[in-house]
Write a protein that holds these residues in place. Structure first.
Motif, short mmCIF file in Angstrom:
data_model
loop_
_atom_site.label_atom_id
_atom_site.label_comp_id
_atom_site.label_asym_id
_atom_site.label_seq_id
_atom_site.Cartn_x
_atom_site.Cartn_y
_atom_site.Cartn_z
N GLN A 98 0.73 -1.13 -0.10
CA GLN A 98 0.03 0.01 -0.11
C GLN A 98 0.85 1.31 0.03
O GLN A 98 0.43 2.23 -0.61
N GLU A 101 2.34 1.66 -3.48
CA GLU A 101 1.20 1.99 -4.41
C GLU A 101 1.32 3.28 -5.59
O GLU A 101 1.27 3.04 -6.67
N ASP A 102 1.63 4.28 -4.83
CA ASP A 102 1.54 5.56 -5.70
C ASP A 102 2.94 5.72 -6.37
O ASP A 102 3.26 6.74 -6.69
N SER A 103 3.89 4.76 -6.08
CA SER A 103 5.26 5.12 -6.48
C SER A 103 5.44 4.09 -7.75
O SER A 103 4.73 3.46 -7.83
N ASP A 104 6.65 4.49 -8.25
CA ASP A 104 6.94 3.63 -9.41
C ASP A 104 7.91 2.25 -8.99
O ASP A 104 8.20 1.50 -10.10
#
Lengths: 342, 342
Positions: A98, A101-104
């Motif tokens: 989680q 999630e917003d990372s690469d």
DNA sequence: CTGAAAGCGCTTACAG
DNA sequence: CTGAAAGCGCTTACAG
């Protein structure tokens, strides 16, 4: 397309995209990497070419050029049984996933040997496969992991056993001693006169801290602190420890167990021996993982926010990777969760 | 050593080793890769240099040059809860790990979305991060995975839903229909007059096959084949399905459950409702995973060799990677394991 | 057996 | 805004 090789499609390169779009490789690279210095029409042309060719950048080439792998390792020095057997790990993994999630970044799980890491693990971690690592369930004696943070950005789950050996020291933890003392105090407040503990392995800092918390509370109450047996954080280990405890002190009426999974094992032994829980023996666990509520009797336990801890480890590592010198030690709160076992 | 960057040690390169040993980079490369065409003294000198510098080859450079990553992906299109909740997966992972042990490949676990894989997963698999993949728990509708084997060597756990769509078709499986029929027949032979099934999700081939096996056996016995309710392979799903089954057919006296985990959930519902197991209702599971023996009542179940299946998937993929055109479909045997639930 | 050189597929200053 | 060129750290024919 030749049919010479019956093999697989060969992936298109940056070069091919550049040719297709009629621009230079530099330009394609800029588009792929989201640089703003590209004119709208060129941008469109390149994107069209990318779509048409189904272009996906080659990671190895990219990593080699910019020295980033965009991967991080989750290292867990436990065997498969322990890892899959304890829901605590599932929650940690969920949290990390989680947090990422917003990372690469992608997460690569590496189960390592509990004693010392294999040559393969070492080469993996040091061979430029990942940009950083999260190490959970660290045992003392693992000098490799202890000093790993001199080479690679690392976040530990749990404060270090030997802080002096670490070059950098980033961790997420709870106050295990405090939590254990709270759980033990709960038993004492219930009026229990002979409170034992099933401790974790003594080569893990969290286990040591929990034992110390139990000891502190028991001592303060005036009871003897001799009733400690170590388990290995498995259900079977908890059961074995409970048997030994009953042998040593048939009169015990309360036990603080350092993990829910061990508590589950302990409770089944108690019932087998005809002791009611919590009537004859009250049991308090630790974790508040799903193991606390999946057994025959719902566990009263010390809750630690495993999922959030995982997420926090991910965030901390991401910050390190960005070169930020943020907070490097994060201690999260525990709390009592009262159910049926005490 | 300058102190300008407070950063981390920079890894030594092949070049550095070559300089240290007084040879060319080619020679160092040969030593590193175990080529035999190196004289003993040069070999010794290079190895000394490697040790002294603590040299570990950079994976990205290596991959780029020889087009091998020495990593394989284990892709499981399930959410964390399902993955960690079902011991079946733990056993598969153990098997794969074991099958890979003697190879130089590392395993990277990728949990994907159960519906369709994320952009991140796709880029990972197609971006040259791995040399091959093992896909377990494949759901129909995942066109991406179905056609993935046109691009990457892939071995599936379980025969494909749509074999026609696959370019290459490598899998390890058991005869699910046969196994299910055997488990159901066991109930019928016990004299059960109303045998239901808790099936798996109907977008998974293994689940479909097991339902078919149940149906075949039940039909042959002359009983109606209407008692099928689908679960999602979780304990809670099994419990919910059992409730529905009891509502629809209060007179049922046998149930074949498509997984041990679901069977566990089903049994707890039966006991809550005052039905004895196996007295009132006999239950047969499938898997013979650790879930079969960890509950209150030991499961009679259809055993599938999960660990060996994992090992076999690894071996099959390794063979593909070596370019061998070996056996591409491997169907392993199931067998009845009789315990207490039927 | 050993080395010089080209190439793997990208990124990134450097010019323009 | 765009391109030519160097470089990331290896491997691999090709000579010798």
């Amino acid at each position: 397309m030749t049919l010479e090789t019956p093999g697989r499609r060969v992936a298109p390169t940056l070069e091919a995209v550049a040719a297709e779009a009629g621009v230079s490789r530099s330009t394609v690279s800029r588009v792929v990497n989201g640089s703003s210095h590209v004119s709208p029409d060129v941008l469109a042309a390149v994107n069209t070419a990318i779509d048409r060719l189904n272009y996906i950048p080659n990671r190895a080439a990219r990593s080699l050029a910019n020295r980033q792998t965009m991967a991080i390792a989750l290292v867990v020095p436990e065997d498969t049984n322990r890892f899959f057997g304890d829901p605590f790990f599932a929650e940690i993994v969920q949290g990390i996933t989680q947090g990422l999630e917003d990372s690469d970044y992608v997460l690569n799980l590496q189960l390592a040997s509990p004693s010392s890491p294999s040559e393969k693990t070492i080469r993996y971690l040091l061979g430029g496969n990942v940009d950083g690592a999260i190490v959970v369930s660290h045992h003392s004696g693992d000098d490799f992991f202890t000093t790993l943070d001199a080479t690679l950005p690392v976040v530990f789950g749990g404060r270090p056993y030997r802080p002096d050996l670490h070059r950098n020291n980033n961790f997420v933890d709870v106050d295990n001693a405090e939590g254990a003392a709270m759980g033990t105090q709960y038993l004492l407040d219930l009026g229990r006169k002979r409170v034992a503990t099933i401790a974790g392995p003594d080569n893990m800092q969290a286990a040591i801290d929990r034992t110390e918390g139990w000891q502190r509370a028991v001592r303060a109450s005036g009871q003897p602190t001799d009733l400690v047996v170590h388990g290995d954080f498995t259900m079977a280990g908890g059961a074995a420890a409970m048997r030994e405890l009953l042998e040593r002190a048939p009169d015990l009426d309360g036990v603080f167990v350092a993990s829910d999974l061990m508590a589950t094992g302990a409770i089944s032994v108690l019932r087998d021996r005809g002791r009611s829980v919590p009537g004859d023996v009250a049991v308090v666990g630790f974790d508040d993982s799903s193991a606390a509520t999946s057994g025959e009797i719902q566990l009263t336990t010390v809750h630690q926010p495993s999922r959030e801890m995982g997420a926090e480890m991910a965030r901390m590592l991401l910050a390190l990777l960005r070169g930020e010198t943020t907070e490097r030690e994060r201690v999260m709160p525990t709390r009592m969760v009262v159910r049926d076992s005490a």
